[in-house]
Scaffold this active site. Structure first.
Site, PDB file in Angstrom:
ATOM      1  N   HIS A   1       6.784  -6.164  -1.034  1.00 45.73           N
ATOM      2  CA  HIS A   1       5.555  -6.198  -0.223  1.00 45.73           C
ATOM      3  C   HIS A   1       4.655  -7.404  -0.470  1.00 45.73           C
ATOM      4  O   HIS A   1       3.583  -7.518   0.120  1.00 45.73           O
ATOM      5  CB  HIS A   1       4.732  -4.928  -0.468  1.00 45.73           C
ATOM      6  CG  HIS A   1       4.159  -4.849  -1.864  1.00 45.73           C
ATOM      7  ND1 HIS A   1       3.006  -5.490  -2.227  1.00 45.73           N
ATOM      8  CD2 HIS A   1       4.598  -4.233  -2.975  1.00 45.73           C
ATOM      9  CE1 HIS A   1       2.760  -5.256  -3.501  1.00 45.73           C
ATOM     10  NE2 HIS A   1       3.712  -4.501  -3.984  1.00 45.73           N
TER      11      HIS A   1
ATOM     12  N   GLU B   1      -5.959  -1.686 -16.860  1.00 46.68           N
ATOM     13  CA  GLU B   1      -4.919  -2.709 -16.641  1.00 46.68           C
ATOM     14  C   GLU B   1      -5.557  -4.114 -16.571  1.00 46.68           C
ATOM     15  O   GLU B   1      -5.343  -4.892 -15.640  1.00 46.68           O
ATOM     16  CB  GLU B   1      -4.077  -2.445 -15.398  1.00 46.68           C
ATOM     17  CG  GLU B   1      -2.744  -3.167 -15.400  1.00 46.68           C
ATOM     18  CD  GLU B   1      -1.876  -2.867 -14.172  1.00 46.68           C
ATOM     19  OE1 GLU B   1      -2.020  -3.563 -13.165  1.00 46.68           O
ATOM     20  OE2 GLU B   1      -1.059  -1.935 -14.250  1.00 46.68           O
TER      21      GLU B   1
ATOM     22  N   GLU C   1      -3.914 -11.344  -5.689  1.00 48.14           N
ATOM     23  CA  GLU C   1      -4.134 -10.482  -6.860  1.00 48.14           C
ATOM     24  C   GLU C   1      -4.586 -11.245  -8.102  1.00 48.14           C
ATOM     25  O   GLU C   1      -5.390 -10.743  -8.891  1.00 48.14           O
ATOM     26  CB  GLU C   1      -2.865  -9.688  -7.168  1.00 48.14           C
ATOM     27  CG  GLU C   1      -2.547  -8.593  -6.154  1.00 48.14           C
ATOM     28  CD  GLU C   1      -1.788  -9.081  -4.937  1.00 48.14           C
ATOM     29  OE1 GLU C   1      -1.457 -10.283  -4.869  1.00 48.14           O
ATOM     30  OE2 GLU C   1      -1.516  -8.271  -4.032  1.00 48.14           O
TER      31      GLU C   1
ATOM     32  N   ASP D   1      -5.626  -5.113  -9.699  1.00 46.61           N
ATOM     33  CA  ASP D   1      -5.861  -6.409  -9.065  1.00 46.61           C
ATOM     34  C   ASP D   1      -5.914  -6.352  -7.548  1.00 46.61           C
ATOM     35  O   ASP D   1      -5.627  -7.329  -6.863  1.00 46.61           O
ATOM     36  CB  ASP D   1      -4.751  -7.374  -9.494  1.00 46.61           C
ATOM     37  CG  ASP D   1      -3.365  -6.798  -9.216  1.00 46.61           C
ATOM     38  OD1 ASP D   1      -3.271  -5.861  -8.415  1.00 46.61           O
ATOM     39  OD2 ASP D   1      -2.382  -7.289  -9.805  1.00 46.61           O
TER      40      ASP D   1
ATOM     41  N   ARG E   1       2.428 -10.615  -0.464  1.00 49.17           N
ATOM     42  CA  ARG E   1       1.940 -11.476   0.616  1.00 49.17           C
ATOM     43  C   ARG E   1       2.545 -12.884   0.566  1.00 49.17           C
ATOM     44  O   ARG E   1       2.789 -13.501   1.596  1.00 49.17           O
ATOM     45  CB  ARG E   1       0.412 -11.606   0.526  1.00 49.17           C
ATOM     46  CG  ARG E   1      -0.324 -10.501   1.236  1.00 49.17           C
ATOM     47  CD  ARG E   1      -1.829 -10.733   1.208  1.00 49.17           C
ATOM     48  NE  ARG E   1      -2.490 -10.000   2.283  1.00 49.17           N
ATOM     49  CZ  ARG E   1      -2.681  -8.685   2.284  1.00 49.17           C
ATOM     50  NH1 ARG E   1      -2.267  -7.934   1.296  1.00 49.17           N
ATOM     51  NH2 ARG E   1      -3.298  -8.114   3.303  1.00 49.17           N
TER      52      ARG E   1
ATOM     53  N   HIS F   1       7.827  -0.641   2.828  1.00 47.19           N
ATOM     54  CA  HIS F   1       6.355  -0.613   2.746  1.00 47.19           C
ATOM     55  C   HIS F   1       5.769  -0.562   4.158  1.00 47.19           C
ATOM     56  O   HIS F   1       6.336  -1.134   5.095  1.00 47.19           O
ATOM     57  CB  HIS F   1       5.910  -1.890   2.013  1.00 47.19           C
ATOM     58  CG  HIS F   1       4.491  -1.877   1.529  1.00 47.19           C
ATOM     59  ND1 HIS F   1       3.421  -2.033   2.366  1.00 47.19           N
ATOM     60  CD2 HIS F   1       3.960  -1.734   0.284  1.00 47.19           C
ATOM     61  CE1 HIS F   1       2.295  -1.998   1.668  1.00 47.19           C
ATOM     62  NE2 HIS F   1       2.608  -1.812   0.392  1.00 47.19           N
TER      63      HIS F   1
HETATM   64  C1  UD1 Z   1      -2.012  -3.902  -1.330  1.00 47.25           C
HETATM   65  C2  UD1 Z   1      -2.703  -4.752  -2.393  1.00 47.25           C
HETATM   66  C3  UD1 Z   1      -1.680  -5.271  -3.401  1.00 47.25           C
HETATM   67  C4  UD1 Z   1      -0.870  -4.103  -3.977  1.00 47.25           C
HETATM   68  C5  UD1 Z   1      -0.227  -3.341  -2.822  1.00 47.25           C
HETATM   69  C6  UD1 Z   1       0.521  -2.135  -3.342  1.00 47.25           C
HETATM   70  C7  UD1 Z   1      -4.647  -6.174  -1.828  1.00 47.25           C
HETATM   71  C8  UD1 Z   1      -5.129  -7.405  -1.157  1.00 47.25           C
HETATM   72  N1  UD1 Z   1      -3.322  -5.925  -1.745  1.00 47.25           N
HETATM   73  O1  UD1 Z   1      -1.145  -4.761  -0.566  1.00 47.25           O
HETATM   74  O2  UD1 Z   1      -2.360  -5.906  -4.465  1.00 47.25           O
HETATM   75  O3  UD1 Z   1       0.138  -4.621  -4.820  1.00 47.25           O
HETATM   76  O4  UD1 Z   1      -1.259  -2.880  -1.949  1.00 47.25           O
HETATM   77  O5  UD1 Z   1       1.315  -1.547  -2.350  1.00 47.25           O
HETATM   78  O6  UD1 Z   1      -5.423  -5.439  -2.384  1.00 47.25           O
HETATM   79  N2  UD1 Z   1      -0.532   0.340   5.627  1.00 47.25           N
HETATM   80  C9  UD1 Z   1      -0.497   1.534   6.315  1.00 47.25           C
HETATM   81  N3  UD1 Z   1      -0.543   2.692   5.592  1.00 47.25           N
HETATM   82  C10 UD1 Z   1      -0.597   2.717   4.241  1.00 47.25           C
HETATM   83  C11 UD1 Z   1      -0.601   1.495   3.549  1.00 47.25           C
HETATM   84  C12 UD1 Z   1      -0.582   0.305   4.251  1.00 47.25           C
HETATM   85  O7  UD1 Z   1      -0.422   1.560   7.520  1.00 47.25           O
HETATM   86  O8  UD1 Z   1      -0.613   3.803   3.646  1.00 47.25           O
HETATM   87  C13 UD1 Z   1      -0.517  -0.937   6.401  1.00 47.25           C
HETATM   88  C14 UD1 Z   1      -1.824  -1.174   7.143  1.00 47.25           C
HETATM   89  O9  UD1 Z   1      -1.500  -1.708   8.388  1.00 47.25           O
HETATM   90  C15 UD1 Z   1      -2.499  -2.241   6.316  1.00 47.25           C
HETATM   91  C16 UD1 Z   1      -1.326  -3.008   5.766  1.00 47.25           C
HETATM   92  O10 UD1 Z   1      -0.334  -2.019   5.505  1.00 47.25           O
HETATM   93  O11 UD1 Z   1      -3.299  -3.060   7.132  1.00 47.25           O
HETATM   94  C17 UD1 Z   1      -1.594  -3.802   4.509  1.00 47.25           C
HETATM   95  O12 UD1 Z   1      -2.271  -3.046   3.514  1.00 47.25           O
HETATM   96  P1  UD1 Z   1      -3.161  -3.839   2.408  1.00 47.25           P
HETATM   97  O13 UD1 Z   1      -3.713  -2.819   1.471  1.00 47.25           O
HETATM   98  O14 UD1 Z   1      -4.129  -4.745   3.086  1.00 47.25           O
HETATM   99  O15 UD1 Z   1      -2.116  -4.780   1.689  1.00 47.25           O
HETATM  100  P2  UD1 Z   1      -0.767  -4.431   0.928  1.00 47.25           P
HETATM  101  O16 UD1 Z   1       0.231  -5.457   1.333  1.00 47.25           O
HETATM  102  O17 UD1 Z   1      -0.436  -2.999   1.100  1.00 47.25           O
HETATM  103  N1  UDP Z   2       6.631   3.786  -5.360  1.00 50.55           N
HETATM  104  C1  UDP Z   2       6.620   5.018  -4.684  1.00 50.55           C
HETATM  105  N2  UDP Z   2       7.324   5.125  -3.501  1.00 50.55           N
HETATM  106  C2  UDP Z   2       8.026   4.100  -2.985  1.00 50.55           C
HETATM  107  C3  UDP Z   2       8.024   2.845  -3.657  1.00 50.55           C
HETATM  108  C4  UDP Z   2       7.301   2.722  -4.846  1.00 50.55           C
HETATM  109  O1  UDP Z   2       5.994   5.974  -5.142  1.00 50.55           O
HETATM  110  O2  UDP Z   2       8.650   4.269  -1.921  1.00 50.55           O
HETATM  111  C5  UDP Z   2       5.845   3.656  -6.605  1.00 50.55           C
HETATM  112  C6  UDP Z   2       6.522   2.958  -7.763  1.00 50.55           C
HETATM  113  O3  UDP Z   2       7.232   3.868  -8.576  1.00 50.55           O
HETATM  114  C7  UDP Z   2       5.338   2.326  -8.501  1.00 50.55           C
HETATM  115  C8  UDP Z   2       4.340   2.039  -7.390  1.00 50.55           C
HETATM  116  O4  UDP Z   2       4.739   2.831  -6.279  1.00 50.55           O
HETATM  117  O5  UDP Z   2       4.713   3.243  -9.392  1.00 50.55           O
HETATM  118  C9  UDP Z   2       4.382   0.576  -7.047  1.00 50.55           C
HETATM  119  O6  UDP Z   2       3.725   0.335  -5.855  1.00 50.55           O
HETATM  120  P1  UDP Z   2       3.811  -1.065  -5.105  1.00 50.55           P
HETATM  121  O7  UDP Z   2       5.132  -1.692  -5.363  1.00 50.55           O
HETATM  122  O8  UDP Z   2       3.411  -0.796  -3.702  1.00 50.55           O
HETATM  123  O9  UDP Z   2       2.619  -1.896  -5.788  1.00 50.55           O
HETATM  124  P2  UDP Z   2       2.500  -2.849  -7.060  1.00 50.55           P
HETATM  125  O10 UDP Z   2       2.935  -2.079  -8.257  1.00 50.55           O
HETATM  126  O11 UDP Z   2       3.326  -4.067  -6.798  1.00 50.55           O
HETATM  127  O12 UDP Z   2       1.049  -3.192  -7.088  1.00 50.55           O
END
Ligand code: UD1
Ligand code: UDP
Length: 385
Positions: free
Chosen positions: A212, A117, A131, A95, A214, A244
């Site tokens: 994490h 999924e 999502e 999602d 939103r 995160h």
């Molecule tokens: C995203 C997904 C969410 C998922 C989550 C898992 C969308 C809109 N959101 O949310 O569905 O549950 O990932 O974790 O698709 N960033 C870094 N390095 C990284 C990762 C993130 O710097 O490796 C920072 C960046 O500044 C980025 C921000 O995190 O702009 C947000 O990342 P984004 O993928 O937009 O949203 P998430 O909150 O991570």
């Molecule tokens: N996870 C990880 N390292 C961390 C925190 C979570 O590898 O520090 C793993 C966790 O076991 C799960 C996945 O990341 O498999 C979940 O990711 P996240 O919570 O970012 O996303 P969501 O599942 O809510 O989309």
């Protein structure tokens, strides 16, 4: 048949890794992988752990990316890969923006789409945001809907999507089973991690935290931090919180909780290390989707800092409970689980509502047109851990 798997965030990579391995083992399939890089560091950790090679990397992440900026970059950059590869089928997961943008780009090119999924729903477009919209869009344009559970299949049937659904179990259990098997107690990897985290206090119980979503930005995260600060005063508890990388999360958490005794704020963990922490935890406080699926397999109680969940199976089984983001409620629910051993025991049953470790093979069989024996939690063996 050329199958192009596209993913870009940490959870998608964890859940697609075992599927990519199964696709590569299938003689009828030519498997190609494209990562969007929606996450950079958190994605690369997973690619390295599972030794996943991507043929295409769109490298689209920018700091503080907006949803529209992200979506626009995804659509325009993935189109070149679709043009170059001419796949017979595209697989997307879950999602995220990566999933829905890449599904739409594939739909525009009339490429068949498989949704891994499929069918998770809260019924509320604001929770989780965005999502719930993303997953509905992918299911609407998907040709093959790989629903993890009977409940997710039923959600799809209510949307008149019969005829495209296979109940497979969730591939996260494939990934978790592979990873937790490497961490056998007393084995070399478990001992290595014990050394790496020797700052853990053996006399305090471990509360593992992630967050994490939103819809919790702002007040929600401030409340969560207030609850953790209160809980950290307990002499029998230590809190480990891999924070995160989203700056909206990091900013609040670091300013509210840095320097507090008994609260360890650490960088996002490699999946192997995170599974090791889950195994050692007394309970888990999270808003994560994936962690809600993994913890029941490990027999760990989970309190979910959300008002609704698209994963009702473990809530019904009594190993996961929703606690929202009110500070007082989080403190009282965590305290209840810490102070009432019987309640803790009742939350600690090992159950497998989300998968049996065979989801990836079922998806490959369905893609190849072979008969699939669908996932049934009642016939799944108990988790071995
Ligand atoms: C995203 C997904 C969410 C998922 C989550 C898992 C969308 C809109 N959101 O949310 O569905 O549950 O990932 O974790 O698709 N960033 C870094 N390095 C990284 C990762 C993130 O710097 O490796 C920072 C960046 O500044 C980025 C921000 O995190 O702009 C947000 O990342 P984004 O993928 O937009 O949203 P998430 O909150 O991570
Ligand atoms: N996870 C990880 N390292 C961390 C925190 C979570 O590898 O520090 C793993 C966790 O076991 C799960 C996945 O990341 O498999 C979940 O990711 P996240 O919570 O970012 O996303 P969501 O599942 O809510 O989309």
């Amino acid at each position: 048949m050329k199958v192009l798997s596209i993913f870009g965030t940490r959870p998608e990579a964890i859940k697609m890794a075992p599927l990519v391995a199964a696709l590569q083992n299938e003689p009828q399939i030519n498997s190609v992988v494209c990562v969007t890089g929606q996450h950079r560091e958190m994605l690369d950790q997973v690619l390295a752990l599972f030794d996943l090679q991507a043929q295409h990397d769109l490298d689209i992440m920018v700091p503080n990316q907006t949803l529209n900026g992200l979506y626009a970059r995804l659509i325009s950059r993935v189109d070149g890969v679709l043009e170059a590869e001419q796949p017979d089928c595209v697989l997307v997961h879950g999602d995220t923006s990566t999933a829905s943008a890449c599904a739409l780009a594939s739909f525009h090119r009339r490429v068949r789409i498989g949704h891994v999924e499929a069918g998770l729903r809260t019924g509320n477009l604001a929770m989780p945001f965005p999502e719930e919209m993303n997953r509905r869009v992918v299911d609407a344009v998907g040709d093959m809907l790989f629903a993890p559970t009977a409940e997710s299949r039923d959600n799809l049937l209510r949307e008149n999507l019969a005829g495209r659904i296979t109940v497979t179990g969730n591939t996260v259990i494939d990934a978790l089973a592979m990873t937790s098997a490497k961490l056998a107690p007393g084995g070399p990897l478990a001992l290595k991690l014990q050394g790496r985290y020797d700052w853990l206090d053996p006399n305090r119980r471990l509360l593992l935290v992630t967050g994490h979503r939103r819809e919790s930005f702002g007040d929600g995260f401030r409340n969560i931090c207030a609850a953790l600060a209160e809980l950290a005063r307990r002499p029998d508890l230590q809190i480990v919180y891999p924070v995160h990388l989203n700056p909206q999360v990091r900013g609040v958490v670091m300013s509210e909780l840095s320097g507090l005794a008994n609260v360890h704020l650490i960088d996002p963990l490699d999946y192997l290390d995170f599974v090791w922490f889950m195994q050692r935890s007394h309970l888990i406080l999270t808003d994560s989707g994936g962690v809600q699926e993994e913890a029941p397999y490990l027999g760990k109680p989970v309190l979910v800092m959300r008002d609704v969940t698209e994963r009702p199976e473990a809530v019904r089984a009594g190993t996961v409970a929703l606690v929202g983001t009110d500070a007082g409620r989080i403190v009282s629910e965590v305290s209840r689980l810490l102070d009432d051993p019987q309640l803790h025991d009742s939350f600690s049953r090992r159950i497998n509502p989300y998968g049996d470790g065979k989801a990836s093979q079922r998806i490959v069989d369905a893609l190849c047109g072979r008969a699939v024996s669908e996932f049934d939690p009642y016939s799944a063996a108990p988790s071995p851990v």
